[in-house]
Design a protein around this motif. Structure first.
Motif, short mmCIF file in Angstrom:
data_model
loop_
_atom_site.label_atom_id
_atom_site.label_comp_id
_atom_site.label_asym_id
_atom_site.label_seq_id
_atom_site.Cartn_x
_atom_site.Cartn_y
_atom_site.Cartn_z
N LEU A 1 21.57 23.57 48.20
CA LEU A 1 20.81 22.33 48.37
C LEU A 1 21.66 21.12 48.02
CD1 LEU A 1 18.22 20.76 48.89
CD2 LEU A 1 17.51 21.27 46.53
N GLY A 2 22.36 21.20 46.91
CA GLY A 2 23.22 20.08 46.52
C GLY A 2 24.35 19.86 47.50
N LEU A 3 24.90 20.95 48.06
CA LEU A 3 26.03 20.81 48.98
C LEU A 3 25.61 20.15 50.29
CD1 LEU A 3 28.99 21.35 49.55
CD2 LEU A 3 28.36 23.63 50.38
N VAL A 4 24.46 20.55 50.84
CA VAL A 4 24.04 19.93 52.11
C VAL A 4 23.66 18.47 51.90
CG1 VAL A 4 23.31 22.12 53.12
CG2 VAL A 4 21.66 20.76 51.84
N LEU A 5 23.07 18.15 50.76
CA LEU A 5 22.76 16.75 50.47
C LEU A 5 24.04 15.93 50.32
CD1 LEU A 5 19.79 17.05 47.93
CD2 LEU A 5 19.68 16.40 50.35
N LEU A 6 25.02 16.52 49.66
CA LEU A 6 26.30 15.83 49.49
C LEU A 6 27.00 15.62 50.83
CD1 LEU A 6 28.48 14.75 47.53
CD2 LEU A 6 29.39 17.09 47.42
N ALA A 7 26.92 16.60 51.71
CA ALA A 7 27.57 16.49 53.01
C ALA A 7 26.85 15.50 53.92
CB ALA A 7 27.64 17.86 53.68
N PHE A 8 25.53 15.42 53.80
CA PHE A 8 24.76 14.55 54.70
C PHE A 8 24.68 13.11 54.18
CE2 PHE A 8 20.83 12.90 56.65
CZ PHE A 8 21.12 13.15 57.98
N ALA A 9 25.03 12.88 52.94
CA ALA A 9 24.91 11.53 52.36
C ALA A 9 25.70 10.48 53.14
CB ALA A 9 25.33 11.56 50.90
N PRO A 10 26.96 10.71 53.54
CA PRO A 10 27.66 9.68 54.32
C PRO A 10 26.99 9.39 55.66
CG PRO A 10 29.21 11.28 53.43
CD PRO A 10 27.85 11.84 53.21
N ILE A 11 26.42 10.42 56.29
CA ILE A 11 25.73 10.20 57.56
C ILE A 11 24.47 9.37 57.34
CG2 ILE A 11 24.62 11.36 59.51
CD1 ILE A 11 26.43 13.75 59.01
N ALA A 12 23.73 9.69 56.29
CA ALA A 12 22.52 8.91 55.98
C ALA A 12 22.87 7.46 55.66
CB ALA A 12 21.78 9.55 54.80
N ARG A 13 23.98 7.24 54.97
CA ARG A 13 24.39 5.87 54.66
C ARG A 13 24.71 5.11 55.95
NH1 ARG A 13 26.79 3.13 50.25
NH2 ARG A 13 26.56 5.01 49.01
N HIS A 14 25.41 5.77 56.87
CA HIS A 14 25.73 5.11 58.14
C HIS A 14 24.46 4.79 58.93
CE1 HIS A 14 27.68 4.18 61.93
NE2 HIS A 14 26.94 5.11 62.52
N LEU A 15 23.52 5.71 58.94
CA LEU A 15 22.27 5.47 59.66
C LEU A 15 21.51 4.30 59.05
CD1 LEU A 15 21.07 9.15 60.24
CD2 LEU A 15 22.04 7.59 61.93
N ARG A 16 21.51 4.19 57.75
CA ARG A 16 20.82 3.08 57.10
C ARG A 16 21.51 1.75 57.42
NH1 ARG A 16 18.90 2.53 51.46
NH2 ARG A 16 17.55 1.16 52.63
N ARG A 17 22.82 1.75 57.41
CA ARG A 17 23.55 0.51 57.68
C ARG A 17 23.41 0.06 59.13
NH1 ARG A 17 27.23 -1.43 54.03
NH2 ARG A 17 27.49 -0.22 52.12
N THR A 18 23.08 0.97 60.01
CA THR A 18 22.88 0.62 61.42
C THR A 18 21.40 0.51 61.77
OG1 THR A 18 23.10 2.98 61.97
CG2 THR A 18 25.07 1.61 62.17
N ASN A 19 20.59 0.25 60.76
CA ASN A 19 19.16 -0.03 60.96
C ASN A 19 18.40 1.16 61.55
OD1 ASN A 19 16.95 -1.69 60.67
ND2 ASN A 19 17.18 -2.67 62.66
#
Length: 214
Positions: free
Chosen positions: A7-25
């Motif tokens: 669980l921690g590993l998938v959250l860690l791996a997806f965090a940069p993608i989620a950050r990019h999605l947030r920054r692109t509205n």
């Protein structure tokens, strides 16, 4: 790894993608993706519940990741067909996003298993090559807790620090012409115009005085 570590590993791996999605509205997609990868973080370990399937066998391959992604994409696409399309979006967008995120979650799980001594055979049965980095033991509580803590920290920082960045509109010939037209009407050009008019008026009065009868 155990469930907590995965669980921690998938959250860690997806965090940069989620950050990019947030920054692109695209915050709703970032939230849905985070929930989806968390829910699918241990889906390959479903083989533990099946007596006829060996552990870290077919469910720990890239083919299983493709199967999960294809299944989720199909379900999301069928669901989207029953609803009117959202403005500015296509029907297949939700299906594609769901499929990619599902496959990503399975692949992140495989990364968590390849770092253990037991390893995986990700391309079986096409390629029988077995891979193991033997970095940590799957049952190591310190490693599992550390991965979980890193995943939670990365996800939390993404939602706290990830700000929405409004995209800038690209200039077009019409907007450039409108901008140039506004420059001609700016106040700093007015004194020059008044001074020129005053000079022209003085010259006209001087010419009239010279031509006046004496």
């Amino acid at each position: 790894m155990y469930a907590l570590g995965h669980l921690g590993l998938v959250l860690l791996a997806f965090a940069p993608i989620a950050r990019h999605l947030r920054r692109t509205n695209r915050t709703p997609l970032a939230a849905a993706g985070t929930i989806q990868v968390a829910a699918l973080s241990t889906i390959p370990d479903a083989d533990l519940l099946l007596a006829s399937v060996s552990h870290r066998g077919v469910t720990h391959t890239v083919w299983f990741a493709l199967a999960v992604g294809s299944g989720l994409a199909t379900l999301a696409a069928l669901r989207a067909l029953r609803r009117p399309p959202a403005p500015g979006r296509r029907r297949w967008t939700a299906g594609l996003a769901s499929g990619l995120i599902g496959a990503f979650a399975v692949l992140a799980h495989l990364v968590g298993d390849v770092i253990t001594p037991m390893g995986i055979t990700p391309l079986a049965p096409v390629v029988d090559a077995h891979y193991s980095l033997a970095v940590v033991n799957a049952a190591d509580p310190s490693a599992n807790n550390a991965l979980f803590a890193l995943g939670v920290l990365a996800t939390t920082s993404t939602w706290i620090a990830g700000r929405v960045r409004v995209p800038r509109a690209r200039p077009t010939p019409r907007t450039v012409l409108a901008w140039l037209a506004r420059i001609d009407r700016r106040p700093w050009r007015t004194p020059t115009t008044h001074r020129d008019d005053r000079t022209a008026g003085q010259s006209t009065r001087g010419a009239l005085d010279e031509n006046a009868p004496r």
